[in-house]
Motif scaffolding. Structure first.
Motif, PDB file in Angstrom:
ATOM      1  N   ILE A  62      -1.085   3.669  10.653  1.00  0.00           N
ATOM      2  CA  ILE A  62      -2.065   2.605  10.447  1.00  0.00           C
ATOM      3  C   ILE A  62      -3.301   2.765  11.334  1.00  0.00           C
ATOM      4  CG2 ILE A  62      -0.404   0.913   9.612  1.00  0.00           C
ATOM      5  CD1 ILE A  62      -0.496  -0.355  12.427  1.00  0.00           C
ATOM      6  N   ALA A  63      -3.250   3.654  12.318  1.00  0.00           N
ATOM      7  CA  ALA A  63      -4.424   3.916  13.147  1.00  0.00           C
ATOM      8  C   ALA A  63      -5.386   4.888  12.469  1.00  0.00           C
ATOM      9  CB  ALA A  63      -4.009   4.459  14.510  1.00  0.00           C
ATOM     10  N   ASP A  64      -5.012   5.404  11.299  1.00  0.00           N
ATOM     11  CA  ASP A  64      -5.861   6.299  10.510  1.00  0.00           C
ATOM     12  C   ASP A  64      -6.539   5.457   9.433  1.00  0.00           C
ATOM     13  OD1 ASP A  64      -6.908   8.094   8.638  1.00  0.00           O
ATOM     14  OD2 ASP A  64      -5.294   9.559   8.933  1.00  0.00           O
ATOM     15  N   ARG A  65      -7.779   5.114   9.663  1.00  0.00           N
ATOM     16  CA  ARG A  65      -8.477   4.177   8.779  1.00  0.00           C
ATOM     17  C   ARG A  65      -8.564   4.689   7.344  1.00  0.00           C
ATOM     18  NH1 ARG A  65     -14.156   2.946   7.756  1.00  0.00           N
ATOM     19  NH2 ARG A  65     -14.439   0.698   7.426  1.00  0.00           N
ATOM     20  N   ALA A  66      -8.840   5.974   7.176  1.00  0.00           N
ATOM     21  CA  ALA A  66      -8.952   6.544   5.834  1.00  0.00           C
ATOM     22  C   ALA A  66      -7.619   6.498   5.100  1.00  0.00           C
ATOM     23  CB  ALA A  66      -9.470   7.983   5.912  1.00  0.00           C
ATOM     24  N   ALA A  67      -6.535   6.809   5.821  1.00  0.00           N
ATOM     25  CA  ALA A  67      -5.211   6.778   5.200  1.00  0.00           C
ATOM     26  C   ALA A  67      -4.830   5.364   4.787  1.00  0.00           C
ATOM     27  CB  ALA A  67      -4.167   7.349   6.162  1.00  0.00           C
ATOM     28  N   VAL A  68      -5.201   4.391   5.613  1.00  0.00           N
ATOM     29  CA  VAL A  68      -4.939   2.990   5.262  1.00  0.00           C
ATOM     30  C   VAL A  68      -5.681   2.622   3.981  1.00  0.00           C
ATOM     31  CG1 VAL A  68      -5.357   0.591   5.954  1.00  0.00           C
ATOM     32  CG2 VAL A  68      -4.406   2.220   7.601  1.00  0.00           C
ATOM     33  N   GLY A  69      -6.936   3.010   3.897  1.00  0.00           N
ATOM     34  CA  GLY A  69      -7.718   2.706   2.708  1.00  0.00           C
ATOM     35  C   GLY A  69      -7.130   3.324   1.451  1.00  0.00           C
ATOM     36  N   ASP A  70      -6.648   4.559   1.581  1.00  0.00           N
ATOM     37  CA  ASP A  70      -6.033   5.233   0.432  1.00  0.00           C
ATOM     38  C   ASP A  70      -4.768   4.509  -0.023  1.00  0.00           C
ATOM     39  OD1 ASP A  70      -8.027   7.141   0.487  1.00  0.00           O
ATOM     40  OD2 ASP A  70      -6.821   8.652   1.532  1.00  0.00           O
ATOM     41  N   LEU A  71      -3.961   4.096   0.943  1.00  0.00           N
ATOM     42  CA  LEU A  71      -2.711   3.401   0.598  1.00  0.00           C
ATOM     43  C   LEU A  71      -2.985   2.069  -0.097  1.00  0.00           C
ATOM     44  CD1 LEU A  71      -0.599   1.000   1.688  1.00  0.00           C
ATOM     45  CD2 LEU A  71       0.307   3.048   0.616  1.00  0.00           C
ATOM     46  N   ILE A  72      -3.932   1.313   0.427  1.00  0.00           N
ATOM     47  CA  ILE A  72      -4.242   0.011  -0.173  1.00  0.00           C
ATOM     48  C   ILE A  72      -4.804   0.199  -1.583  1.00  0.00           C
ATOM     49  CG2 ILE A  72      -5.678  -2.045  -0.004  1.00  0.00           C
ATOM     50  CD1 ILE A  72      -3.296  -1.892   1.991  1.00  0.00           C
ATOM     51  N   ALA A  73      -5.631   1.210  -1.773  1.00  0.00           N
ATOM     52  CA  ALA A  73      -6.171   1.482  -3.108  1.00  0.00           C
ATOM     53  C   ALA A  73      -5.054   1.840  -4.077  1.00  0.00           C
ATOM     54  CB  ALA A  73      -7.203   2.611  -3.031  1.00  0.00           C
ATOM     55  N   GLU A  74      -4.089   2.627  -3.619  1.00  0.00           N
ATOM     56  CA  GLU A  74      -2.962   3.000  -4.473  1.00  0.00           C
ATOM     57  C   GLU A  74      -2.111   1.785  -4.822  1.00  0.00           C
ATOM     58  OE1 GLU A  74       0.830   6.113  -4.593  1.00  0.00           O
ATOM     59  OE2 GLU A  74      -0.227   5.757  -2.698  1.00  0.00           O
ATOM     60  N   ALA A  75      -1.861   0.945  -3.830  1.00  0.00           N
ATOM     61  CA  ALA A  75      -1.027  -0.243  -4.061  1.00  0.00           C
ATOM     62  C   ALA A  75      -1.725  -1.245  -4.975  1.00  0.00           C
ATOM     63  CB  ALA A  75      -0.678  -0.903  -2.734  1.00  0.00           C
ATOM     64  N   ALA A  76      -3.038  -1.374  -4.811  1.00  0.00           N
ATOM     65  CA  ALA A  76      -3.775  -2.371  -5.587  1.00  0.00           C
ATOM     66  C   ALA A  76      -3.895  -1.982  -7.056  1.00  0.00           C
ATOM     67  CB  ALA A  76      -5.164  -2.561  -4.987  1.00  0.00           C
ATOM     68  N   LYS A  77      -4.031  -0.693  -7.325  1.00  0.00           N
ATOM     69  CA  LYS A  77      -4.139  -0.202  -8.713  1.00  0.00           C
ATOM     70  C   LYS A  77      -5.193  -0.963  -9.512  1.00  0.00           C
ATOM     71  CE  LYS A  77       0.654   1.428  -8.866  1.00  0.00           C
ATOM     72  NZ  LYS A  77       1.999   1.267  -9.457  1.00  0.00           N
ATOM     73  N   GLY A  78      -6.380  -1.066  -8.920  1.00  0.00           N
ATOM     74  CA  GLY A  78      -7.486  -1.696  -9.631  1.00  0.00           C
ATOM     75  C   GLY A  78      -7.542  -3.203  -9.529  1.00  0.00           C
ATOM     76  N   ARG A  79      -6.567  -3.809  -8.857  1.00  0.00           N
ATOM     77  CA  ARG A  79      -6.605  -5.252  -8.660  1.00  0.00           C
ATOM     78  C   ARG A  79      -6.458  -5.528  -7.166  1.00  0.00           C
ATOM     79  NH1 ARG A  79      -1.600  -7.454  -8.157  1.00  0.00           N
ATOM     80  NH2 ARG A  79      -2.255  -9.477  -8.980  1.00  0.00           N
ATOM     81  N   ALA A  80      -5.998  -6.677  -6.801  1.00  0.00           N
ATOM     82  CA  ALA A  80      -5.891  -7.016  -5.386  1.00  0.00           C
ATOM     83  C   ALA A  80      -4.459  -6.902  -4.885  1.00  0.00           C
ATOM     84  CB  ALA A  80      -6.390  -8.436  -5.143  1.00  0.00           C
ATOM     85  N   VAL A  81      -4.322  -6.533  -3.622  1.00  0.00           N
ATOM     86  CA  VAL A  81      -3.056  -6.748  -2.922  1.00  0.00           C
ATOM     87  C   VAL A  81      -2.997  -8.240  -2.628  1.00  0.00           C
ATOM     88  CG1 VAL A  81      -1.830  -6.376  -0.747  1.00  0.00           C
ATOM     89  CG2 VAL A  81      -2.905  -4.443  -1.918  1.00  0.00           C
ATOM     90  N   ASP A  82      -1.920  -8.878  -3.017  1.00  0.00           N
ATOM     91  CA  ASP A  82      -1.815 -10.327  -2.857  1.00  0.00           C
ATOM     92  C   ASP A  82      -1.435 -10.736  -1.440  1.00  0.00           C
ATOM     93  OD1 ASP A  82      -2.093 -11.187  -5.764  1.00  0.00           O
ATOM     94  OD2 ASP A  82      -0.405  -9.796  -5.906  1.00  0.00           O
ATOM     95  N   ILE A  83      -0.534  -9.958  -0.835  1.00  0.00           N
ATOM     96  CA  ILE A  83       0.026 -10.330   0.466  1.00  0.00           C
ATOM     97  C   ILE A  83       0.086  -9.096   1.356  1.00  0.00           C
ATOM     98  CG2 ILE A  83       2.052 -11.257   1.670  1.00  0.00           C
ATOM     99  CD1 ILE A  83       2.778 -12.554  -1.139  1.00  0.00           C
ATOM    100  N   LEU A  84      -0.385  -9.233   2.581  1.00  0.00           N
ATOM    101  CA  LEU A  84      -0.306  -8.171   3.584  1.00  0.00           C
ATOM    102  C   LEU A  84       0.452  -8.694   4.793  1.00  0.00           C
ATOM    103  CD1 LEU A  84      -1.174  -5.471   5.003  1.00  0.00           C
ATOM    104  CD2 LEU A  84      -3.241  -6.715   5.745  1.00  0.00           C
ATOM    105  N   VAL A  85       1.456  -7.924   5.223  1.00  0.00           N
ATOM    106  CA  VAL A  85       2.181  -8.270   6.444  1.00  0.00           C
ATOM    107  C   VAL A  85       1.975  -7.137   7.446  1.00  0.00           C
ATOM    108  CG1 VAL A  85       4.380  -8.891   7.487  1.00  0.00           C
ATOM    109  CG2 VAL A  85       3.906  -9.535   5.117  1.00  0.00           C
ATOM    110  N   ASN A  86       1.249  -7.429   8.503  1.00  0.00           N
ATOM    111  CA  ASN A  86       1.006  -6.456   9.571  1.00  0.00           C
ATOM    112  C   ASN A  86       2.124  -6.563  10.602  1.00  0.00           C
ATOM    113  OD1 ASN A  86      -1.510  -5.097   8.922  1.00  0.00           O
ATOM    114  ND2 ASN A  86      -2.481  -7.104   9.176  1.00  0.00           N
ATOM    115  N   ASN A  87       3.169  -5.803  10.358  1.00  0.00           N
ATOM    116  CA  ASN A  87       4.328  -5.835  11.252  1.00  0.00           C
ATOM    117  C   ASN A  87       4.366  -4.646  12.197  1.00  0.00           C
ATOM    118  OD1 ASN A  87       7.232  -6.526  12.052  1.00  0.00           O
ATOM    119  ND2 ASN A  87       7.473  -4.494  11.129  1.00  0.00           N
ATOM    120  N   ALA A  88       3.736  -3.536  11.828  1.00  0.00           N
ATOM    121  CA  ALA A  88       3.786  -2.330  12.668  1.00  0.00           C
ATOM    122  C   ALA A  88       3.241  -2.635  14.060  1.00  0.00           C
ATOM    123  CB  ALA A  88       2.986  -1.202  12.023  1.00  0.00           C
ATOM    124  N   GLY A  89       3.806  -1.990  15.047  1.00  0.00           N
ATOM    125  CA  GLY A  89       3.348  -2.217  16.419  1.00  0.00           C
ATOM    126  C   GLY A  89       4.338  -1.640  17.413  1.00  0.00           C
TER     127      GLY A  89
END
Length: 251
Positions: A62-89
């Motif tokens: 998650i510290a790789d901004r580009a990788a995060v963007g790619d993952l969210i784009a893949e998950a969204a599939k042209g729409r929105a991610v409804d819920i995000l849980v930031n648990n990593a740490g």
């Protein structure tokens, strides 16, 4: 109270074990399409198996901004991610030491895992949530962000406090689009190898004192944290934002 997430797309970070796994399973059991992310590929495989086909898994730093963007784009599939849980740490393998011994990389690695990564994930989901005029963002901090850390790790206490500040700030920024941003602050839970090692380090007497300091006189479980997340993500919490919920058995 019946909570259902059928048709919702959920991204959970730090899902390879502990809280993240329990949260992923709780969403999957309630009908969500879950994207479970972690650096721990083996743990993710176990999470996927337990989800019984209701989740996708991806290794992610998650510290790789580009990788995060790619993952969210893949998950969204042209729409929105409804819920995000930031648990990593977590503490990134560190232990409590005098502040004079803390290196620059030690300090930044904990902030990257607990604050910067959460910021990147929120930054990535925000445009889709704004367009949809709906979103639920839940950050997982710690009692260490509200008082002191039992670990004695300065960066961890500071990072969790910073994450709580980010939660409150973004609740106001994103609220006009119907996006809520809340925070769950767990007490001590034996949820992963790091907390298990910490628990063992206290010895019998230290363990007894810790349990006695809790109002309910028992430790919690990962499911206790997952249940708090389910509430914040649900329609029942639609008029709640910028809040920190301590899930710690009472202090």
């Amino acid at each position: 109270m019946k909570i259902d997430f059928s048709g919702k797309t959920v991204v959970v970070t730090g899902a390879g074990h502990g809280f993240g796994r329990a949260i992923s399973l709780a969403f999957a059991e309630r009908g969500a399409h879950v994207w479970a992310c972690d650096l721990n590929a083996r743990g993710l495989s176990e999470t996927k198996s337990l989800c019984k086909g209701a989740c996708e898994t991806r290794t992610l730093d998650i510290a790789d901004r580009a990788a995060v963007g790619d993952l969210i784009a893949e998950a969204a599939k042209g729409r929105a991610v409804d819920i995000l849980v930031n648990n990593a740490g977590g503490v990134r393998g560190q232990v409590g030491r005098p502040l004079e011994e803390i290196s620059e990389s030690d300090w930044h690695s904990i902030f990257d895992a607990n604050v910067t990564g959460a910021f990147y994930c929120i930054q990535a989901v925000a445009p889709g949530m704004k367009q949809a005029r709906f979103g639920r963002i839940i950050n997982i901090s710690s009692r260490a962000g509200l008082e002191i850390s039992l670990t004695g790790i300065q960066a961890y206490a500071s990072a969790k406090a910073a994450q709580i500040g980010l939660t409150r700030q973004l609740a106001h920024e994103l609220g006009p689009w119907g996006i809520t941003v809340n925070n769950v602050a767990p007490g001590f839970v034996r949820s992963n190898p790091t907390t298990e090692k910490q628990w063992q380090s206290y010895g019998e007497e230290g363990q007894r004192r810790l349990v006695e300091s809790i109002a309910l006189k028992r430790l919690g479980a990962p499911d206790d944290i997952a249940h708090a997340v389910m509430f914040f993500a649900s329609d029942f919490a639609g008029w709640i934002t910028g809040q920190v919920l301590s899930v710690d058995g009472g202090k």
